[in-house]
Design a protein around this motif. Structure first.
Motif, PDB file in Angstrom:
ATOM      1  N   UNK A   1       0.754  -1.184  -0.037  1.00  0.00           N
ATOM      2  CA  UNK A   1       0.071   0.088   0.158  1.00  0.00           C
ATOM      3  C   UNK A   1       0.876   1.281  -0.234  1.00  0.00           C
ATOM      4  N   UNK A   2       0.507   2.253  -0.879  1.00  0.00           N
ATOM      5  CA  UNK A   2       1.164   3.634  -1.126  1.00  0.00           C
ATOM      6  C   UNK A   2       0.239   4.768  -0.757  1.00  0.00           C
ATOM      7  N   UNK A   3       0.696   5.906  -0.608  1.00  0.00           N
ATOM      8  CA  UNK A   3      -0.258   6.924  -0.597  1.00  0.00           C
ATOM      9  C   UNK A   3      -0.450   7.013  -2.152  1.00  0.00           C
ATOM     10  N   UNK A   4      -1.750   7.626  -2.320  1.00  0.00           N
ATOM     11  CA  UNK A   4      -1.869   7.629  -3.703  1.00  0.00           C
ATOM     12  C   UNK A   4      -1.054   8.929  -4.627  1.00  0.00           C
ATOM     13  N   UNK A   5      -0.769   9.835  -3.869  1.00  0.00           N
ATOM     14  CA  UNK A   5       0.142  10.959  -4.488  1.00  0.00           C
ATOM     15  C   UNK A   5       0.796  12.067  -3.454  1.00  0.00           C
ATOM     16  N   UNK A   6       1.009  13.274  -3.985  1.00  0.00           N
ATOM     17  CA  UNK A   6       1.535  14.109  -2.990  1.00  0.00           C
ATOM     18  C   UNK A   6       0.827  15.228  -3.229  1.00  0.00           C
ATOM     19  N   UNK A   7       0.937  16.331  -1.930  1.00  0.00           N
ATOM     20  CA  UNK A   7      -0.021  17.544  -1.689  1.00  0.00           C
ATOM     21  C   UNK A   7       0.949  18.666  -1.504  1.00  0.00           C
ATOM     22  N   UNK A   8       0.787  19.877  -1.692  1.00  0.00           N
ATOM     23  CA  UNK A   8       1.592  20.969  -1.257  1.00  0.00           C
ATOM     24  C   UNK A   8       2.105  20.665   0.081  1.00  0.00           C
ATOM     25  N   UNK A   9       1.420  20.266   0.939  1.00  0.00           N
ATOM     26  CA  UNK A   9       2.052  20.092   2.248  1.00  0.00           C
ATOM     27  C   UNK A   9       3.236  19.209   2.242  1.00  0.00           C
ATOM     28  N   UNK A  10       3.141  18.112   1.316  1.00  0.00           N
ATOM     29  CA  UNK A  10       4.497  17.271   1.285  1.00  0.00           C
ATOM     30  C   UNK A  10       5.604  17.915   0.940  1.00  0.00           C
ATOM     31  N   UNK A  11       5.354  18.992  -0.316  1.00  0.00           N
ATOM     32  CA  UNK A  11       6.492  19.712  -0.674  1.00  0.00           C
ATOM     33  C   UNK A  11       7.261  20.742   0.421  1.00  0.00           C
TER      34      UNK A  11
ATOM     35  N   UNK B   1       8.229  15.812  11.172  1.00  0.00           N
ATOM     36  CA  UNK B   1       7.666  16.250  10.009  1.00  0.00           C
ATOM     37  C   UNK B   1       6.937  15.007   9.398  1.00  0.00           C
ATOM     38  N   UNK B   2       5.988  15.204   8.494  1.00  0.00           N
ATOM     39  CA  UNK B   2       5.178  14.062   8.060  1.00  0.00           C
ATOM     40  C   UNK B   2       5.141  14.314   6.400  1.00  0.00           C
ATOM     41  N   UNK B   3       5.778  13.293   5.655  1.00  0.00           N
ATOM     42  CA  UNK B   3       5.981  13.429   4.397  1.00  0.00           C
ATOM     43  C   UNK B   3       5.134  11.942   4.022  1.00  0.00           C
ATOM     44  N   UNK B   4       4.384  12.411   2.870  1.00  0.00           N
ATOM     45  CA  UNK B   4       3.469  11.323   2.134  1.00  0.00           C
ATOM     46  C   UNK B   4       2.770  10.415   3.291  1.00  0.00           C
TER      47      UNK B   4
ATOM     48  N   UNK C   1      16.467  13.364   4.695  1.00  0.00           N
ATOM     49  CA  UNK C   1      16.342  13.389   3.528  1.00  0.00           C
ATOM     50  C   UNK C   1      16.820  12.072   3.136  1.00  0.00           C
ATOM     51  N   UNK C   2      17.493  11.229   3.585  1.00  0.00           N
ATOM     52  CA  UNK C   2      17.762  10.061   3.219  1.00  0.00           C
ATOM     53  C   UNK C   2      16.228   9.172   3.240  1.00  0.00           C
ATOM     54  N   UNK C   3      15.510   9.408   4.192  1.00  0.00           N
ATOM     55  CA  UNK C   3      14.177   8.820   4.323  1.00  0.00           C
ATOM     56  C   UNK C   3      13.197   9.263   3.352  1.00  0.00           C
ATOM     57  N   UNK C   4      13.262  10.694   3.001  1.00  0.00           N
ATOM     58  CA  UNK C   4      12.750  11.174   1.869  1.00  0.00           C
ATOM     59  C   UNK C   4      12.909  10.530   0.622  1.00  0.00           C
ATOM     60  N   UNK C   5      13.945  10.367   0.474  1.00  0.00           N
ATOM     61  CA  UNK C   5      14.655   9.635  -0.972  1.00  0.00           C
ATOM     62  C   UNK C   5      14.042   8.313  -0.954  1.00  0.00           C
TER      63      UNK C   5
END
Lengths: 607, 451
Positions: free
Chosen positions: A291-301, A340-343, A356-360
């Motif tokens: 399962x993955x999140x469907x996409x990204x939103x401005x907040x993710x950026x 932080x919360x990303x995706x 950043x490693x986790x982000x990549x």
């Protein structure tokens, strides 16, 4: 450090052209498919190229004399030949490239500037006028950094941007002479995927050999590793401003790189859910049971920009003055260490560089990234509108090899050995770089070598070459926006670009236009001595195109060479006609015009 | 206005002289041949500022305390504009003074003369902060849908069927997305070098038996409808049409660089009277995330504002005889964030200005409703709100100046509220006609087959 003006978005449309044919959403499929027919319909009445020609045009910059025969000697069936050629090209280090190496060693590019005297002696420098070898290509970041810094002792501008110009020349030499052709096509692909503009900052120009090396090192490797090395590079740091991404003070950091990392480098704008304000309502997708999140939103950026805060360079900034050598620096004082919360994933406090490693990891492991990048690869290698079946197969290979050191190589193998690849003859338009490289290879011309002459304003052939070539709209490494050059016929099939592409075979061989060396007359006389107009035309069609082009076009070419309208005979050698001066030069000029006309044919404009 | 054929016969003497049954081959295709001809011969020039022009610095609420606080006091090196040229907005919604950037003095002149109108807090009412998506939505004319297969200018041209030699010119290396799918769009950044280069005997030889021999052969290759063949065919037609033109001498002083050059190419085409209706020009480089320098002579914003302003004034004043039919619209994909970032630049924002310049423009006024800069009045608490949809401005020009009431075709999905009869801007003179809001498009637009 002197900050150079940004020239983002200096031109037009391509921006949208580049995003137009991105991954299709189901509800758009009907319209987009119809659009693709309008924008990129297959050529009318052109004969399908044989597999050797298709392979050489897609995995390289077109056939040199002898390349088709070499391909055909690789096996007894098309399937065997293609498989052997793909394996050969996917292992470039094993290919003997001594001709190209010799050309690179022999290359000379002039550097020329006047003396500058200043009351401050560190700002003064003597004049220089030399034809230098490409010596910066192998230099590392610390060796190149003094050119980037713009502090004492001051260097002439020409010295500072010299490394980018050397990469430009080397790129042309490799496209024309290297036998590692797929390697060159992929270098071009990734330079556009991770586009930086050498004009947007002198740091980018000065350190460009390092950036080129990162791209060449990883172009067949692992995408996650690739993304991180790009993120750390001086060129990308300055191009998308992450070098100054610092958190704190109640004001935002710099989100430029973070946004393009999502939108262009990884997930792509088709996974940008701009209408959602909060993560909770976005939803999920599954791929292979995961399962993955469907996409990204401005907040993710915004959150990603915080993850990347403190990713900078040792560039002499007053807050971290030493060392000042251009190497990567994670500067924790600039890093936002809050939660932080990303995706949809919560990142712990105080992760420092690991944010950043986790982000990549999140971005590069997402199937949306696989689909975005694989679609672009298929568009490059197969068609403006690649079949969904092929994209799906490439995505499957990508996801199954997510941690493999040769992940990209495996994806390329899937694409290049597919039936869809073999069925795609003529479906791509040659952009200016591909067109000129293919012409130079086809006619066996030699690229210029600069020289110092008695006339100080002469001998800079490469500068003339670029002046002429750049007008066609694809100066290398100078696309202003981070999208890279468009890869769609709808962008390149326009009146201005078309005319410039038609004119280059003539302009680039002029002494004032690039001084490229080729003797078409001598080659004609050697290959088809005393040949008729038909024989000569067919010879040059085979050299440039490698197959039987549209019959009506061939007839018109023969009629031009024979000057049938003036009573000439196609079954005779070309002769002066009524009123033309009876000189050998005239026939040479007509043969040269014939070869240019072959390059003008719609058949040669495609690959 | 001359037709394509008259143009070829008259202006391009060289071609006419070789006539003898050949001119018939040179008649330009008119892909819009069927249907009524255009009702006006006005000219629209669309200037697109690529990269997100900082409208709050170009037309600035310079003494608004929130603006000054968020951009930073210029006396402390902040990004709030100092020395703004105060404008009378003739608009009661502003809660502070409003002024043009000091580099925009030429625009102040045009504004005071009544030729230039400004629309503030205007733009693409869509949440995207992506350059590429925002330009796509604007130029396709379909906010939220970037799969529309034609540009909004293309669909307008489809409605009005202009019959000129060169109705559509993109003064650039390639046509912008607003002209996507327009097979007759000519992209050209320079008229003088627009010719086939090849061996002298078969290109420039004055002997009519050999002159253009290469071009004539190339012409036989390019028949048919796919985009490559259509572009090649149009290229050859344009080479022939321009072969009689000479170098252009403007009557005003244009700024150096691509923008000034492109505007001169458009001005030349207008004066050549070749039926130009739509032209596009780009000025890029506005994406100033870092060191925007609005108050510094070295500043990238400063320099671009000067180029833009000088260029527009030179272009407009170069065409006194055509001003009554000329409308120039300047827009960008979005504005920039109200608050500056830590790199002394500004990140992607939302509401922005549009400029409308022309002889039929009710200038000397700032149009639109100022939303205010208080937190609760900002878009996403960060950016200037949009109170005027960009389509409202363009619709009025399309209807009143270009004589096309088919707004549903030009901007599919447009609602009557956007161009409602009760709250039109009145930014240009002209007659309102019945508006057709239905989309006449098939679900799919295909470029029309060529002859």
């Amino acid at each position: 450090m002197a900050i150079t003006r940004r020239h983002f978005l200096a031109t037009t449309t391509a921006l949208s052209a580049a995003t137009t044919a991105a991954v299709l959403m189901p509800y758009d499929v009907i319209e987009v498919q119809a659009f693709s027919q309008a924008a990129t319909s297959a050529p009318a009445a052109a004969t399908n190229a044989p597999l050797a020609v298709l392979a050489l045009n897609r995995m390289g910059f077109g056939p040199r004399n002898g390349d088709i025969a070499a391909f055909n000697a690789l096996g007894s069936t098309d399937t065997a030949r293609l498989a052997a050629y793909v394996e050969q090209q996917l292992n470039p280090a094993a290919i003997n490239d001594s001709m190209c190496d010799a050309k690179l060693a022999a290359a000379r590019l002039k550097i020329q500037y006047d003396a500058h005297t200043d009351p401050d002696p560190t700002k003064s420098y003597p004049a220089r006028h030399e034809a230098l070898a490409l010596d910066t290509l192998s230099q590392d970041i610390t060796a190149l950094w003094p050119r980037a810094r713009g502090v004492a002792p001051y260097l002439a501008w020409q010295e500072r941007v010299r490394p980018a110009n050397e990469v430009r020349v080397a790129t042309w030499i490799r496209a024309v002479y290297s036998k590692r052709q797929l390697n060159e096509v992929m270098a071009d692909f990734w330079h556009n995927h991770f586009n930086v503009n050498t004009n947007s900052s002198s740091v980018i120009a000065a350190t460009f050999p390092v950036y080129d090396r990162i791209i060449r090192t990883h172009s067949l490797g692992n995408f996650r590793t690739f993304v991180k090395e790009i993120a750390k590079s001086a060129a990308m740091m300055y191009y998308l401003d992450n070098v100054s991404n610092k958190a704190g003070g109640g004001e935002g950091g710099n989100e430029n790189y973070a946004r393009e990392l999502f939108e262009l480098h990884t997930l792509g704008s088709d996974n940008y859910l701009k209408f959602y304000d909060d993560r909770g309502s976005v939803g999920t997708i599954t791929y292979n049971g995961q399962t993955y999140v469907r996409g990204y939103i401005d907040r993710d950026v915004y959150e990603a920009a915080r993850c990347l805060s403190g990713w900078t360079l040792n560039n002499g900034h007053w807050e971290h003055p030493l060392p000042d050598d251009g190497t990567f620096l994670f500067y924790n004082d600039w890093h936002d260490n809050a939660l932080k919360i990303v995706l949809g994933v919560q990142f712990p406090y105080n992760q420092g560089i690991e944010d950043a490693e986790q982000l990549f990891d999140l971005l590069c492991g997402h199937p949306g990234t696989a689909r975005h990048v694989c679609t672009k690869l298929c568009r490059r290698l197969v068609s403006d509108t690649p079949p969904q079946t092929l994209i799906d197969a490439a995505v499957a290979t990508w996801m199954a090899n997510i941690g493999a050191p040769d992940q990209i190589k495996r994806v390329l193998r899937t694409i290049l050995l597919s039936g869809e690849f073999r069925a795609s003859s003529g479906q791509k338009v040659r952009r200016p770089f591909e067109l000129v490289a293919a012409y130079v290879r086809g006619v066996g011309a030699d690229l210029p070598i600069d020289e110092v002459l008695a006339d100080p304003s002469a001998g800079d052939y490469w500068e003339s070459f670029f002046w002429q070539y750049d007008a066609a709209g694809q100066p290398l490494f100078e696309w202003p926006t981070p999208t890279g050059y468009p890869d769609l016929a709808s962008y390149w099939a326009n009146t201005n670009g078309m005319l410039r592409r038609w004119n280059l075979p003539y302009l680039l061989v002029q002494p004032w236009g690039g001084n490229m060396a080729v003797d078409l007359r001598a080659q004609t006389d050697a290959a088809v001595p005393g040949g008729t107009c038909i024989q000569i035309t067919d010879y040059w069609i085979s050299r440039l195109c490698g197959y039987s082009i549209t019959p009506g076009v061939r007839t018109e070419l023969i009629h031009f060479l024979a000057q049938v309208a003036q009573g000439g005979d196609p079954n005779q050698p070309p002769k002066p006609m009524n009123g033309e001066p009876n000189t050998a030069d005239l026939i040479t000029e007509r043969i040269e015009a014939l070869v240019q006309l072959i390059a003008i044919t719609p058949d040669f404009q495609r690959r | 206005m001359t037709s394509r054929r008259q143009f070829l016969m008259g202006c391009s003497a060289a071609i006419a002289s070789m006539a003898g049954g050949r001119v018939g081959n040179l008649i330009f295709a008119n892909p819009h041949a069927a249907g009524p001809a255009a009702t006006t011969d006005d000219i629209l020039v669309m200037v697109f500022l690529r990269g997100g022009c900082d409208g709050l610095s170009l037309v600035t609420p310079y003494d608004n305390p929130i603006y000054v606080a968020k951009r930073g006091d210029p006396s402390n090196g902040g990004l709030a504009v100092s020395g703004a040229l105060d404008l009378a907005p003739n608009n009661s919604t502003f809660d502070s003074s409003i002024g043009l950037h000091p580099q925009a003095a030429p625009l102040k002149e045009l504004y005071d003369q009544g030729h230039l109108a400004i629309v503030h807090a205007c733009g693409l009412d869509n949440d995207t902060r992506s350059h590429f998506d925002a330009m796509d939505y604007i130029e396709r004319g379909t906010p939220g849908n970037k799969n529309m297969s034609s540009g909004w200018l293309t669909r307008h041209l489809q409605c009005v069927h202009p019959d000129g030699t060169l109705p559509t010119l993109a003064a650039a290396a390639a046509a912008p997305i607003s002209l996507l799918g327009e097979p007759d769009a000519v992209a050209m950044n320079d008229t003088r070098s627009y010719r086939l280069s090849g061996g002298w005997h078969y290109t420039n030889n004055p002997d009519p038996r050999y002159k253009d021999a290469m071009l004539n052969t190339a012409q036989t290759f390019y028949t048919g409808g796919d985009p490559v063949l259509a572009a090649g065919k149009r290229t050859i037609e344009t080479i022939r049409a321009l072969s009689g033109t000479t170098a252009y001498t403007p009557t005003t002083s244009y700024p150096d660089g691509d923008f000034g050059d492109s505007l001169q190419t458009v001005a030349q085409m207008i004066k050549l009277n070749v039926g130009l209706r739509i032209a596009t020009v780009d000025l890029g480089g506005w994406d100033h995330h870092e060191s925007e320098g609005v108050n510094d002579s070295w500043g990238p914003f400063n320099q671009l504002a000067a180029t833009l302003s000088q260029g527009l004034q030179a272009f407009y004043n170069d065409l006194p005889a055509h001003q009554s039919k000329l409308t120039v619209v300047v827009m960008s994909e979005f504005g920039r964030r109200l608050g500056k970032n830590l790199s002394n630049g500004t990140d992607h924002g939302h509401g922005n200005v549009m400029l409308v310049l022309g002889g039929q423009v009710n200038g000397g006024k700032v149009y639109g409703t100022w939303p205010g800069l208080q937190d609760e009045n900002l878009d996403q608490h960060e950016d200037l709100k949009i109170t005027t949809d960009f389509r409202k401005v363009l619709s009025e020009i399309v209807v009143r100046r270009l004589g096309n009431g088919k707004l549903g075709t030009v901007f599919p999905g447009i609602t009557p509220q956007i161009y409602a009869s009760t709250n039109r801007l009145g930014i240009v003179n002209g007659t309102d006609m019945p508006i057709d809001y239905s989309s006449a498009l098939n679900p799919v637009y295909l470029p029309m087959a060529r002859r």
